[in-house]
Design a protein around this motif. Structure first.
Motif, short mmCIF file in Angstrom:
data_model
loop_
_atom_site.label_atom_id
_atom_site.label_comp_id
_atom_site.label_asym_id
_atom_site.label_seq_id
_atom_site.Cartn_x
_atom_site.Cartn_y
_atom_site.Cartn_z
N LEU A 161 84.89 -7.61 126.76
CA LEU A 161 84.81 -8.96 126.20
C LEU A 161 85.40 -9.01 124.79
O LEU A 161 86.12 -9.95 124.44
N SER A 162 85.10 -8.00 123.98
CA SER A 162 85.62 -7.99 122.60
C SER A 162 87.12 -7.74 122.57
O SER A 162 87.82 -8.17 121.65
N LYS A 163 87.66 -7.03 123.58
CA LYS A 163 89.09 -6.77 123.63
C LYS A 163 89.89 -7.92 124.23
O LYS A 163 91.10 -7.97 124.11
N ASP A 164 89.21 -8.86 124.86
CA ASP A 164 89.87 -10.00 125.49
C ASP A 164 90.17 -11.06 124.42
O ASP A 164 89.50 -12.09 124.34
N ILE A 165 91.19 -10.79 123.60
CA ILE A 165 91.49 -11.65 122.45
C ILE A 165 91.87 -13.06 122.89
O ILE A 165 91.56 -14.04 122.21
N GLU A 166 92.51 -13.22 124.03
CA GLU A 166 92.90 -14.55 124.49
C GLU A 166 91.74 -15.28 125.15
O GLU A 166 91.87 -16.43 125.57
N LYS A 167 90.58 -14.60 125.27
CA LYS A 167 89.33 -15.21 125.75
C LYS A 167 89.43 -15.77 127.16
O LYS A 167 88.76 -16.74 127.51
N GLN A 168 90.24 -15.14 128.02
CA GLN A 168 90.38 -15.63 129.39
C GLN A 168 89.09 -15.45 130.19
O GLN A 168 88.72 -16.30 130.99
N ILE A 169 88.37 -14.32 129.96
CA ILE A 169 87.11 -14.09 130.67
C ILE A 169 86.12 -15.19 130.31
O ILE A 169 85.46 -15.78 131.17
N ILE A 170 86.00 -15.48 129.01
CA ILE A 170 85.06 -16.50 128.55
C ILE A 170 85.47 -17.88 129.06
O ILE A 170 84.63 -18.66 129.52
N LYS A 171 86.75 -18.21 128.99
CA LYS A 171 87.21 -19.52 129.44
C LYS A 171 86.86 -19.77 130.90
O LYS A 171 86.40 -20.84 131.27
N ASP A 172 87.09 -18.75 131.75
CA ASP A 172 86.79 -18.90 133.17
C ASP A 172 85.30 -19.11 133.39
O ASP A 172 84.89 -19.93 134.22
N ASN A 173 84.48 -18.36 132.67
CA ASN A 173 83.03 -18.48 132.82
C ASN A 173 82.54 -19.82 132.30
O ASN A 173 81.68 -20.48 132.91
N VAL A 174 83.10 -20.27 131.17
CA VAL A 174 82.69 -21.54 130.57
C VAL A 174 83.04 -22.70 131.51
O VAL A 174 82.25 -23.62 131.71
N ASP A 208 88.72 -25.25 127.91
CA ASP A 208 89.74 -24.85 126.93
C ASP A 208 89.14 -24.85 125.52
O ASP A 208 88.29 -25.69 125.19
N ILE A 209 89.62 -23.93 124.70
CA ILE A 209 89.15 -23.82 123.33
C ILE A 209 89.86 -24.86 122.46
O ILE A 209 91.09 -24.90 122.40
N ILE A 210 89.07 -25.72 121.79
CA ILE A 210 89.68 -26.75 120.94
C ILE A 210 89.50 -26.43 119.45
O ILE A 210 90.16 -27.04 118.61
N TYR A 211 88.61 -25.49 119.14
CA TYR A 211 88.43 -25.11 117.74
C TYR A 211 87.82 -23.71 117.67
O TYR A 211 86.94 -23.37 118.46
N ALA A 240 83.78 -32.01 122.45
CA ALA A 240 82.99 -30.78 122.56
C ALA A 240 81.99 -30.87 123.71
O ALA A 240 81.16 -31.77 123.77
N LYS A 241 82.08 -29.90 124.64
CA LYS A 241 81.15 -29.85 125.76
C LYS A 241 80.26 -28.60 125.72
O LYS A 241 79.17 -28.59 126.26
N THR A 242 80.75 -27.54 125.11
CA THR A 242 79.93 -26.35 124.95
C THR A 242 80.52 -25.49 123.83
O THR A 242 81.67 -25.68 123.44
N VAL A 243 79.72 -24.55 123.37
CA VAL A 243 80.15 -23.62 122.32
C VAL A 243 79.80 -22.21 122.77
O VAL A 243 78.67 -21.95 123.19
N THR A 244 80.77 -21.32 122.73
CA THR A 244 80.49 -19.91 122.95
C THR A 244 80.70 -19.19 121.62
O THR A 244 81.27 -19.75 120.68
N TYR A 245 80.25 -17.98 121.55
CA TYR A 245 80.36 -17.25 120.28
C TYR A 245 80.46 -15.76 120.55
O TYR A 245 80.14 -15.28 121.64
N GLU A 246 80.93 -15.05 119.56
CA GLU A 246 80.99 -13.60 119.61
C GLU A 246 80.35 -13.05 118.35
O GLU A 246 80.81 -13.32 117.24
N ALA A 247 79.26 -12.34 118.52
CA ALA A 247 78.59 -11.73 117.38
C ALA A 247 79.48 -10.63 116.82
O ALA A 247 80.12 -9.89 117.57
#
Length: 453
Positions: A161-174, A208-211, A240-247
Motif C-alpha cells: 500500500l505504501s509503495k503504491d504511489i499512484e494509489k490504484q489499490i486505494i482508488k479501486d477499494n474506495v 478519483d482523488i480530487i485533493y 467530496a464523497k470520502t476521505v482516505t489517508y495514509e499514516a
C-alpha cells in the motif's frame, strides 16, 4: 475494506482438496479490525507431504468444526471486502469449492499479493511468501500455518500500500465502498478519521482523488476543508464523497509523500506545485587568499546551493545562528560589509580571518563542517525518524547525495545492508523540492537521527 487470508488444505487432486485451517484478518487499510482463525475438519485424508509441511494431522482435526459450521462466520467477515491473499487464485478457488459443496455461491473481488509484489517490488530473487518476507525484513512466526502466513501477508500488504504511489489499490477499494454509501454526510466522513500525522486523499463519487494534503492532525485538517467558506473549499465540499489517508508518523515522510503524489496524481484542486518551494539558497566561493566565503542569494538554475530556504528571513536567521555556532567571520559570511575587520573581530569574537590573522586552513575546517552538516551532497546516508507505530521507524535513503526513497522497518529487524534497504523503500524522484524538504526539516529538527552507510 480487505479480508486478508490464508488457507491450509489436505492436498490431493485438483478441486478435491479440503480446508484444514483458515485465518482471516479484516483490515481497513491501517489496522486489523476483526479476526477469524480456526482449524477445520476436512472429512478426508491429509496428504503425508502436507502433514510434514504444516504439522497439521488428522488427530488434531477430529474435534475441529466442519466447514459448514464456520461458513457463516467466513461470509460475515469477508462481506463487502476485497479478498487479499498470497496467490489469491488458489485460496479463492478453495473457498468457492467448499461453498459450492454446500450449495451456495461465494463471490468476492480479489487481490493477489504475488502479482502486486511483482509490480511494486520488482527484481526480487523470489516471490514466495517465505523468501519475500525475509528480503523485506518482515518477521514471520508459524510459517506454513494459516495464522502465521496470514499475518505475514497483512504486513506485506501494508508495504505494498505504501509503495503504491499512484494509489490504484486505494482508488479501486474506495470506488467499491462509495457505491454502498453515497449519502454520507461530511460529519460522517470527519468522524471516521484519526487525529494523526499523515497524508490524506479526498475522493469524488467515482473514487478519483480530487485533493491531496498532509497534516499533523488529519481529522482537524479535513474538518477545516469541509467547513471553510473559501471558494476552493466550497468546490471540494460539493464533490467530496470520502476521505482516505495514509499514516506516516513522521512529518518529513508526510511532506515528501505529499509533494511526490501531487505531481503523480495531479488532483484537480491541488494547484500545480511550483518548480521550487523555496526562494533563497546558501552558496560558497573561495577567494584569492584561500578563504571560503558563504553568501545568501536567490536560487538560480546555474549553481547548486548548499541548502535552501523558504524565504530571505529564514536564510538570514540561519546565517546569524551558524556564525555564532561555528565561530565564523561576519565579513566572510556577508553579514558585515566593512573594508577592514568585522565587528566581531573588534570585540575578540572573530579569530581574524577577515584580516588574514587566522589561517585559511583552520577557518575553512569549520566552514566545511557547517557545509557537511547542512548538505548531503555525495553522501550515502539514511535518516531515521518516527514510524507509524511504537515498534516501527521510518527511514529515508540517500545514495551518493541523491534521494532514493522512503519506507518503514520493524524495530526487531536491523537494516544492515543496502540490499534490504532498497527492498523496503518506495522509490521516489530526486529533485530540488525533495532536497529542500529534507534539508529544511533536518535544520528544524535537531534530534532526528542520521546515519552514514
Amino acid at each position: 475494506m480487505y479480508a486478508i487470508l490464508d488457507i491450509e488444505t489436505t492436498g490431493g487432486k485438483y478441486n478435491e482438496e479440503g480446508i484444514t485451517e483458515i485465518a482471516i484478518y479484516k483490515f481497513d487499510g491501517h489496522q486489523v479490525v476483526d479476526t477469524f482463525i480456526s482449524l477445520v475438519n476436512p472429512e478426508r485424508d491429509i496428504q503425508p507431504f502436507v502433514v510434514n509441511l504444516t504439522g497439521i494431522n488428522s488427530k488434531m482435526l477430529k474435534s475441529a468444526p466442519k466447514f459448514y459450521e464456520v461458513a457463516k462466520r467466513i461470509v460475515e467477515i469477508t462481506e463487502d471486502c476485497i479478498i487479499v491473499a498470497h496467490n489469491s487464485q488458489f485460496d479463492y478457488r478453495i473457498l468457492r469449492t467448499e461453498f459450492k459443496r454446500l450449495g451456495f455461491g461465494f463471490v468476492r473481488k480479489t487481490l493477489c499479493t504475488v502479482e502486486l509484489s511483482k509490480q511494486l517490488i520488482p527484481d526480487q530473487a523470489s516471490y514466495s511468501l517465505g523468501k519475500l518476507t525475509r528480503a523485506l525484513g518482515i518477521p514471520v512466526s508459524d510459517r506454513h500455518r494459516a495464522n502465521g502466513d496470514a499475518m505475514a501477508t497483512v504486513k506485506l500488504f501494508k508495504i505494498l500500500l505504501s509503495k503504491d504511489i499512484e494509489k490504484q489499490i486505494i482508488k479501486d477499494n474506495v470506488k467499491l465502498d462509495i457505491t454502498k454509501r453515497l449519502h454520507n454526510t461530511h460529519k460522517t466522513i470527519i468522524d471516521g478519521l484519526p487525529s494523526i500525522t499523515g497524508v490524506y486523499y479526498i475522493h469524488d463519487d467515482e473514487g478519483d482523488i480530487i485533493y491531496i494534503g498532509k497534516s499533523k492532525n488529519i481529522k482537524h485538517r479535513i474538518n477545516q476543508h469541509l467547513t471553510n467558506t473559501s471558494s476552493k473549499s466550497k468546490k471540494i465540499q460539493l464533490l467530496a464523497k470520502t476521505v482516505t489517508y495514509e499514516a506516516t508518523g513522521s512529518e518529513l515522510i508526510a511532506l515528501l509523500k505529499e509533494s511526490e503524489e501531487i505531481k503523480r496524481n495531479k488532483p484537480k484542486f491541488n494547484r500545480t506545485l511550483k518548480q521550487t518551494v523555496f526562494t533563497h539558497g546558501l552558496y560558497s566561493h573561495t577567494d584569492n587568499d584561500g578563504y571560503i566565503h558563504l553568501n545568501i542569494a536567490r536560487v538560480h538554475s546555474e549553481d547548486i546551493p548548499i541548502t535552501t530556504f523558504s524565504n530571505l528571513q529564514s536564510a538570514k536567521s540561519f546565517i546569524h545562528r551558524v556564525v555564532e555556532e561555528y565561530h565564523l567571520c561576519q565579513k566572510l559570511t556577508g553579514i558585515s560589509t566593512s573594508k577592514n575587520g568585522c565587528f566581531d573581530y573588534t570585540i575578540k569574537n572573530c579569530a581574524g580571518a577577515c584580516v588574514l590573522e587566522e589561517s585559511s586552513t583552520e577557518y575553512n575546517l569549520r566552514v566545511n563542517q557547517l557545509i557537511a552538516k547542512n548538505s548531503y551532497a555525495n553522501q550515502n546516508m539514511i535518516i531515521i525518524d518516527q514510524g507509524r507505530e511504537i515498534d516501527e521507524k521510518s527511514v529515508i535513503y540517500i545514495e551518493n547525495g541523491t534521494f532514493k526513497g522512503l519506507g518503514f522497518y520493524d524495530l526487531n529487524h536491523q537494516i544492515n545492508n543496502t540490499k534490504v534497504l532498497e527492498s523496503i523503500i518506495t522509490p521516489m524522484e530526486n529533485n530540488r523540492d525533495t532536497q529542500h524538504i529534507i534539508q529544511s526539516y533536518l535544520r528544524r529538527n535537531k534530534k532526528v537521527k542520521t546515519q552514514i552507510i
